[in-house]
Design a protein around this motif. Structure first.
Motif, PDB file in Angstrom:
ATOM      1  N   ARG A   1       1.278   6.188 -15.733  1.00 56.18           N
ATOM      2  CA  ARG A   1       1.866   7.421 -15.214  1.00 56.18           C
ATOM      3  C   ARG A   1       1.012   8.098 -14.137  1.00 56.18           C
ATOM      4  O   ARG A   1       0.673   9.271 -14.239  1.00 56.18           O
TER       5      ARG A   1
ATOM      6  N   GLU B   1       0.870   9.985 -10.985  1.00 56.22           N
ATOM      7  CA  GLU B   1       1.890  10.794 -10.316  1.00 56.22           C
ATOM      8  C   GLU B   1       1.629  10.843  -8.808  1.00 56.22           C
ATOM      9  O   GLU B   1       0.954  11.738  -8.304  1.00 56.22           O
TER      10      GLU B   1
ATOM     11  N   HIS C   1       3.845  10.299  -5.110  1.00 51.93           N
ATOM     12  CA  HIS C   1       5.153  10.059  -4.502  1.00 51.93           C
ATOM     13  C   HIS C   1       5.165   8.693  -3.816  1.00 51.93           C
ATOM     14  O   HIS C   1       4.233   8.327  -3.120  1.00 51.93           O
TER      15      HIS C   1
ATOM     16  N   SER D   1       2.267   3.214 -12.377  1.00 56.91           N
ATOM     17  CA  SER D   1       3.250   4.296 -12.251  1.00 56.91           C
ATOM     18  C   SER D   1       4.195   4.379 -13.444  1.00 56.91           C
ATOM     19  O   SER D   1       4.779   5.429 -13.689  1.00 56.91           O
TER      20      SER D   1
END
Length: 258
Positions: free
Chosen positions: A57, A59, A61, A53
């Motif tokens: 990266r 994405e 939640h 994350s």
């Protein structure tokens, strides 16, 4: 096969005693002791969350919660397989001294790992509340996923424990197979990230369906798709049936081979 299954039930008191012994001795001598039940998945969650994350990266939640929800069933599966595969070899003296059904030993490993899983689930729920994620009625589906994974894992572990007596290299090979299996199972990434041409292959991976069901029920707060779970349930029962038959066939020569 029928006799092997009846023995599992008949020796349930011994099974409970051995499970308790396994849980007590697993972290004997360590400073934190039983806390490692929570710390191991927590540390892995932190590591994978940092890599995927922050650096890569991804994405998603509440990515740490997504990872945690997938790691818990996978850690149960992999730790049960690794310890259970060598359980008969490691307890060779027990097999030699008394008439003892060998399928009890891998069942101890699988059940002890299940206890660790169940104890870690409340920690995940605490993190979900802290993150503001909903906890819904989908949690009622967890026992179904747990039961299917238990039967599937037990079947595989019994077969491996029997074969490892004869082929000791399986212990070394298993760790590498589990590493590959881990990365082709959507634990660290959602199934939507899998290219379309490989989506059908996910249905051939029972752990992808099982891990997905845990992530749906926990992280997604939604009821998992039932028909893939039912397919895995049928497979799990078949694997356990074959495992008990193999155990019943090989048990009489184990003492000489250990």
């Amino acid at each position: 096969m029928t006799r092997a299954f009846k023995e599992l039930l008949a020796y349930r008191e011994i099974l409970l005693i051995l499970i308790w012994r396994d849980l007590k001795t697993r972290y004997r001598g360590s400073v934190l002791g039983f806390l490692w039940t929570f710390l191991n998945p927590l540390l892995l969650m932190i590591i994978y969350s940092l890599v995927f994350s922050v650096y890569m990266r991804v994405e998603i939640h509440a990515y740490p919660i997504f990872v945690f929800a997938g790691l818990l069933p996978w850690i149960w599966f992999s730790s049960a397989m690794l310890s259970g595969a060598s359980s008969v070899v490691d307890s060779g003296t027990l097999i030699k001294r008394v008439p003892f059904p060998p399928q009890i030993l891998p069942a101890v490993s699988v059940t002890a790992a299940l206890v660790n899983f169940v104890l870690a689930v409340p920690l995940l729920l605490v993190f979900m509340v802290a993150w503001g994620l909903p906890i819904g009625w989908s949690l009622l589906m967890l026992p179904l996923s747990i039961a299917i994974q238990y039967v599937f894992t037990l079947g595989l572990t019994i077969v491996l424990s029997m074969l490892t007596v004869r082929y000791r290299d399986l212990q070394q090979l298993l760790a590498n197979v589990l590493t590959l299996w881990f990365f082709v199972t959507p634990v660290l990434y959602p199934t939507t990230m899998v290219p379309a041409r490989f989506q059908a292959l996910l249905m051939l991976n029972p752990m992808a369906i099982l891990v997905g069901s845990f992530q749906d029920a926990l992280y997604g707060a939604q009821v998992p798709s039932l028909w893939p779970l039912m397919l895995v349930a049928v497979l799990a029962v078949a694997v356990l049936g074959v495992a008990l038959a193999v155990s019943d066939r090989m048990r009489w020569g184990l003492a000489e081979e250990i």
